[in-house]
Design a protein around this motif. Structure first.
Motif, short mmCIF file in Angstrom:
data_model
loop_
_atom_site.label_atom_id
_atom_site.label_comp_id
_atom_site.label_asym_id
_atom_site.label_seq_id
_atom_site.Cartn_x
_atom_site.Cartn_y
_atom_site.Cartn_z
N ASP A 180 0.83 -1.21 0.00
CA ASP A 180 0.00 0.00 0.00
C ASP A 180 0.86 1.26 0.00
OD1 ASP A 180 -2.72 1.31 0.40
OD2 ASP A 180 -1.64 2.07 2.15
N LEU A 181 1.96 1.24 0.77
CA LEU A 181 2.83 2.42 0.82
C LEU A 181 3.54 2.66 -0.51
CD1 LEU A 181 4.43 2.07 4.38
CD2 LEU A 181 2.76 3.77 3.63
N ARG A 182 3.97 1.59 -1.16
CA ARG A 182 4.61 1.75 -2.48
C ARG A 182 3.64 2.36 -3.47
NH1 ARG A 182 6.88 -3.46 -1.51
NH2 ARG A 182 5.29 -4.37 -2.85
N ARG A 183 2.38 1.93 -3.42
CA ARG A 183 1.38 2.47 -4.33
C ARG A 183 1.15 3.96 -4.10
NH1 ARG A 183 -3.98 3.14 -3.72
NH2 ARG A 183 -3.97 2.00 -1.73
N ARG A 184 1.24 4.39 -2.84
CA ARG A 184 0.97 5.78 -2.52
C ARG A 184 2.19 6.68 -2.70
NH1 ARG A 184 -3.81 6.41 0.33
NH2 ARG A 184 -4.82 4.43 0.89
N LEU A 185 3.40 6.15 -2.48
CA LEU A 185 4.60 6.98 -2.48
C LEU A 185 5.37 6.93 -3.79
CD1 LEU A 185 3.97 6.90 0.60
CD2 LEU A 185 6.42 6.80 1.00
N ASN A 186 5.57 5.73 -4.32
CA ASN A 186 6.46 5.58 -5.46
C ASN A 186 5.79 6.05 -6.75
OD1 ASN A 186 8.16 4.53 -3.59
ND2 ASN A 186 8.20 2.46 -4.40
N HIS A 187 6.63 6.54 -7.66
CA HIS A 187 6.16 7.15 -8.90
C HIS A 187 7.21 6.84 -9.96
CE1 HIS A 187 5.45 10.52 -11.72
NE2 HIS A 187 4.22 10.51 -11.27
N PRO A 188 6.85 6.83 -11.23
CA PRO A 188 7.87 6.56 -12.24
C PRO A 188 9.08 7.48 -12.16
CG PRO A 188 5.70 6.43 -13.23
CD PRO A 188 5.50 6.91 -11.83
N SER A 189 8.90 8.69 -11.61
CA SER A 189 10.01 9.64 -11.54
C SER A 189 10.74 9.62 -10.21
CB SER A 189 9.50 11.06 -11.81
OG SER A 189 8.95 11.16 -13.09
N TRP A 190 10.19 9.01 -9.20
CA TRP A 190 10.87 8.93 -7.90
C TRP A 190 10.40 7.70 -7.16
CZ3 TRP A 190 7.74 13.43 -8.82
CH2 TRP A 190 6.45 13.35 -8.32
N THR A 191 11.32 7.10 -6.41
CA THR A 191 11.03 5.88 -5.67
C THR A 191 11.61 6.01 -4.27
OG1 THR A 191 11.23 4.65 -7.74
CG2 THR A 191 11.17 3.35 -5.71
N PRO A 192 10.90 6.66 -3.34
CA PRO A 192 11.47 6.84 -2.00
C PRO A 192 11.47 5.56 -1.16
CG PRO A 192 9.25 7.73 -2.10
CD PRO A 192 9.60 7.34 -3.50
N LEU A 193 10.53 4.65 -1.41
CA LEU A 193 10.44 3.45 -0.59
C LEU A 193 10.99 2.26 -1.38
CD1 LEU A 193 9.46 2.35 2.13
CD2 LEU A 193 7.28 1.80 1.04
N ILE A 194 12.06 1.68 -0.87
CA ILE A 194 12.75 0.59 -1.56
C ILE A 194 12.64 -0.66 -0.69
CG2 ILE A 194 14.96 -0.18 -2.47
CD1 ILE A 194 15.66 2.87 -2.66
N CYS A 195 12.02 -1.69 -1.22
CA CYS A 195 11.80 -2.93 -0.48
C CYS A 195 12.67 -4.04 -1.05
CB CYS A 195 10.33 -3.34 -0.54
SG CYS A 195 9.21 -2.08 0.11
N GLU A 196 13.50 -4.61 -0.21
CA GLU A 196 14.33 -5.74 -0.59
C GLU A 196 13.88 -6.98 0.15
OE1 GLU A 196 18.33 -4.54 0.14
OE2 GLU A 196 18.23 -2.80 -1.19
N ARG A 197 14.57 -8.07 -0.12
CA ARG A 197 14.12 -9.35 0.43
C ARG A 197 14.09 -9.35 1.95
NH1 ARG A 197 17.21 -15.19 -0.33
NH2 ARG A 197 15.84 -16.39 1.04
N ASP A 198 15.17 -8.81 2.57
CA ASP A 198 15.27 -8.89 4.02
C ASP A 198 15.23 -7.55 4.72
OD1 ASP A 198 17.72 -8.19 2.89
OD2 ASP A 198 18.84 -8.93 4.63
N ARG A 199 15.12 -6.45 3.96
CA ARG A 199 15.13 -5.14 4.59
C ARG A 199 14.33 -4.15 3.78
NH1 ARG A 199 20.36 -4.37 6.23
NH2 ARG A 199 20.59 -6.61 6.06
N VAL A 200 14.01 -3.04 4.41
CA VAL A 200 13.24 -1.98 3.78
C VAL A 200 14.01 -0.67 3.98
CG1 VAL A 200 11.03 -0.77 3.70
CG2 VAL A 200 11.11 -3.19 4.33
N ARG A 201 14.03 0.18 2.95
CA ARG A 201 14.82 1.41 3.04
C ARG A 201 14.02 2.59 2.52
NH1 ARG A 201 18.61 3.90 -0.39
NH2 ARG A 201 18.50 2.16 -1.86
N LEU A 202 14.19 3.73 3.20
CA LEU A 202 13.65 5.00 2.75
C LEU A 202 14.80 5.80 2.17
CD1 LEU A 202 10.91 6.59 2.83
CD2 LEU A 202 11.79 7.74 4.85
N ASP A 203 14.68 6.23 0.91
CA ASP A 203 15.75 6.96 0.24
C ASP A 203 15.82 8.37 0.81
OD1 ASP A 203 17.62 8.06 -1.40
OD2 ASP A 203 16.67 7.48 -3.29
N LEU A 204 16.73 8.58 1.75
CA LEU A 204 16.83 9.86 2.44
C LEU A 204 17.34 10.98 1.54
CD1 LEU A 204 18.22 8.75 5.93
CD2 LEU A 204 15.85 8.96 5.16
N SER A 205 17.91 10.62 0.39
CA SER A 205 18.40 11.67 -0.51
C SER A 205 17.27 12.44 -1.17
CB SER A 205 19.29 11.04 -1.59
OG SER A 205 18.52 10.19 -2.45
#
Length: 688
Positions: A180-205
């Motif tokens: 749900d968060l990826r659907r609300r936050l991520n966009h073709p031009s920006w991806t602040p929420l990055i989900c990997e197999r064992d961890r989740v990251r917010l792109d602070l840049s």
């Protein structure tokens, strides 16, 4: 006439017009608005006009000359990047800077704006507020935002936000929340929420966070609000602990915010944004803090790396329930050297460091844990846990509980010793509390009085300190127990314990003290309710487990007391109060009719605390029940030697729910004492 490429793209300008030469069509990044008003609006040099280029109109007539050429080159590079890779496109769009001929800088950079001070708020780079309807979704973003590098392990997030569910259910809930968060936050031009197999990251840049950056606008309008103001998740104690810890840490920087708000505003040219927020290092007025570093995987099996990270995160979660100890994650689990340097230790700002390793041997998992004093990188304590791989799922909880208890005991001993060596003239609230705890552990009446005075001074310095209030209550409890004080003092203790519960509802010690007061008032049912709540909040609180066993003995349920007393013994094998646990084990055995075992436990208690009359009482009664009157008389004589003022009033104070037990022990000791007196009289007559 065949339409030009600009007309086909909906662009109103003819090719070749001034400032339009070579302007490329960017169908993926640029969208033109319809209407003459949009065409007539000149290019706004404000960086906010650009934002992320996904839905902004860029008018070519707004950039002329040198700026126009640079813009053309930039857009061409962006178009090329789009075709090459998504990541390069995002980097190009989000962090490009154009230099204009008149010396101005047009910044093509705009970020998400995350507000954590005050009510939670998230705004996208185009200025639109992003609604996060789920409280756990908002909490997840906040937890990533204040983590190092914006990264957390999935297992840690599950533990913090879904600890009340089974692991499989928690894993599924986390996946749904992230989707749900990826659907609300991520966009073709920006991806602040990055989900990997064992961890989740917010792109602070690409995310601007108010607690990590200086916010002059917020200072101009007044002091910021509380961290995640009005935010809570009922039933998730781990999250509430985390939230309370963050608020406590941020409270340390409030004085500097007030000074900044009161200071005159510098000139615009002098305003420089801080590179990032850093928790303030510990100083003399802070309590103890522990940085938990990475647990290294020394095996060649990748799955053990997941286990090591999960073990570390669960250990942090358990340690966070020790309310007097500030716990931080020293790193994000990424690669680092096998040994930590003095400079790295200082940068963490913690008084103690903890790291460990995980390896396997045959069918065992070996976990080595080492505790350091950060200032000198001196090893304070180390322990090896050996867990059979076949039972690791069931044994891990027990090992973590034991590990947290041992760490707490070692750090507490170190803090007491440090407070003892510091000069009391310069004492602050923290020093007064730890010095008082050192006196309390000396188990002497004069030290008990000194401890109560120190705790009272600490509370006077900080009347809102839950730690000071809990220790004031603890000091009173010790005085009541050792002095067998009357009921009105117990009522005073109960009042203070209830205040402590309100001051910090998540501190298990407050519930332990409240439950102990109810026990001494012979209110066994509410006492057990409070004590079980204490160990639920702080599973490693050995004294609370011991008090549960004691209360069960007093309530006439000794068959249920053994498990809790043995757990308390295992959690605190070197505690100065271990004699209390052994004495209760002796009482349990006596009540169950196992008098030989009662004598064994009573002797163990007496070895640790020679003047503990309670253990002597149990031993004398057990010897009498076994028919060994000679040894009972010798034990009675020893008790009279150690406690010359001992009388039956000591036994009357014991809050047995069944008062016949008081009479039983009193009669046993009176019987032995009377026989001893008669024998002494006969001996005197025979000598005459």
């Amino acid at each position: 006439m065949k339409p030009s490429k600009f007309q086909r793209a909906g662009h109103p300008h003819r090719p070749g017009a001034a400032g339009d030469a070579g302007f490329p069509r960017l169908p993926c990044l640029l969208r033109s608005r319809k209407g003459s008003a949009a065409r007539r609006r000149p290019m706004d040099p404000n960086p906010a006009c650009f934002g992320h280029l996904g839905s902004r109109q860029i008018q070519p007539r707004g950039l002329r000359g040198c700026a126009g050429k640079l813009a053309s080159r930039l857009f061409a590079e962006c178009d090329s990047s789009v075709r090459k890779s998504k990541k390069k496109r995002e980097s190009c769009v989000q962090s490009a800077i154009i230099g204009c001929g008149d010396g101005r800088m047009l910044t093509l950079t705009s970020k998400f704006k995350l507000r954590l001070l005050g009510p939670f708020s998230l705004v996208d780079p185009e200025g639109r507020r992003i609604a996060i309807p789920s409280r756990k979704g908002a909490a997840l973003i906040a937890m990533l935002a204040v983590s190092k590098d914006g990264e957390r392990a999935r297992g840690w997030l599950q533990t913090q936000l879904w600890s009340s569910r089974e692991p499989k259910e928690a894993n599924g809930s986390l996946r749904r929340e992230l989707s749900d968060l990826r659907r609300r936050l991520n966009h073709p031009s920006w991806t602040p929420l990055i989900c990997e197999r064992d961890r989740v990251r917010l792109d602070l840049s690409i995310v601007s966070i108010d607690v990590l950056e200086s916010d002059q606008e917020g200072l101009d309008s007044g002091l910021p609000g509380e961290f995640l103001e009005g935010f809570d998740i009922p039933g998730e104690d781990a999250f509430e602990d985390w939230l309370r810890e963050q608020r406590s840490r941020l409270a340390k920087v409030e004085p500097s915010l007030r000074r900044s708000a009161a200071a005159p505003k510098p000139s615009e040219s002098a305003v420089v944004a801080q590179p990032g927020f850093k928790w303030s290092a510990q100083d003399a007025t802070d309590g103890p803090s522990l940085a938990v570093l990475r647990f290294s995987n020394l095996t060649d099996q990748p799955e053990e790396a997941y286990f090591a990270e999960g073990f570390k995160q669960e250990l942090i979660n358990r340690l966070s329930r020790v309310r007097w100890l500030a716990v931080i994650a020293g790193d994000s689990g990424g690669p680092r050297a096998s040994t930590i340097t003095a400079q790295e230790a200082r940068s963490l700002g913690a008084k103690y460091l903890l790291d460990g390793t995980v390896r396997t041997a045959s069918d065992l998992t070996l976990i080595d844990v080492t505790l350091y004093e950060a200032a000198r990188l001196q090893v304070v304590w180390s322990k090896r846990l050996q867990i059979a791989r076949s039972v690791i799922a069931t044994a891990l909880d027990e090992c973590l509980q034991e590990l947290v208890a041992h760490l707490g005991a070692k750090i507490e001993h170190g803090e007491q010793s440090s407070a003892r060596d510091r000069l009391p003239s310069a004492a602050n609230t923290t020093d007064l509390i730890w010095r008082g705890r050192w006196h309390l552990c000396r188990l002497q009446h004069t030290d008990s009085d000194e401890a109560q005075q120190l705790f009272a001074r600490a509370l006077a310095l900080d009347p809102h300190s839950a730690e000071a209030l809990i220790n004031v209550t603890h000091g009173l409890a010790w005085a009541i127990w050792t002095g067998r004080q009357p009921g009105h003092r117990v009522l005073e203790m109960r009042r203070l314990a209830q205040q402590s519960m309100r001051a910090d509802p998540s501190d298990g010690r407050a519930y332990w003290l409240a439950g102990t007061a109810e026990t001494w008032l012979r209110h066994m049912r509410p006492a057990l309710d409070l004590l079980f709540q204490a160990v639920e909040l702080t599973p490693s609180l050995a004294i609370a487990h011991a008090q549960i066993g004691c209360t069960l003995n007093l309530a006439g349920r000794p068959e249920q007391a053994g498990e809790h007393l043995q757990l308390a013994r295992r959690l605190s094998p070197f505690d100065v109060h271990l004699f209390f646990v052994l004495g209760e084990l002796a009482m349990r055995s006596s009540l169950l009719g196992d008098y030989r075992e009662a004598i064994t436990y009573a002797d163990l208690a007496i070895v640790r605390r020679e003047q503990y009359w309670y253990a002597h009482m149990v031993k004398i009664d057990a010897l009498l029940k076994l028919g060994d009157r000679h040894q009972a008389a010798a034990s009675s004589e020893e008790l009279r030697r150690l406690r010359p003022r001992f009388s039956s009033s000591y036994i009357d104070w014991i809050p047995f729910e069944d008062r016949s037990l008081n009479r039983r022990f009193a009669e046993s000791l009176d019987s032995v004492a009377s026989a001893h007196v008669r024998q002494a009289s006969l001996d005197n007559n025979s000598r005459r």
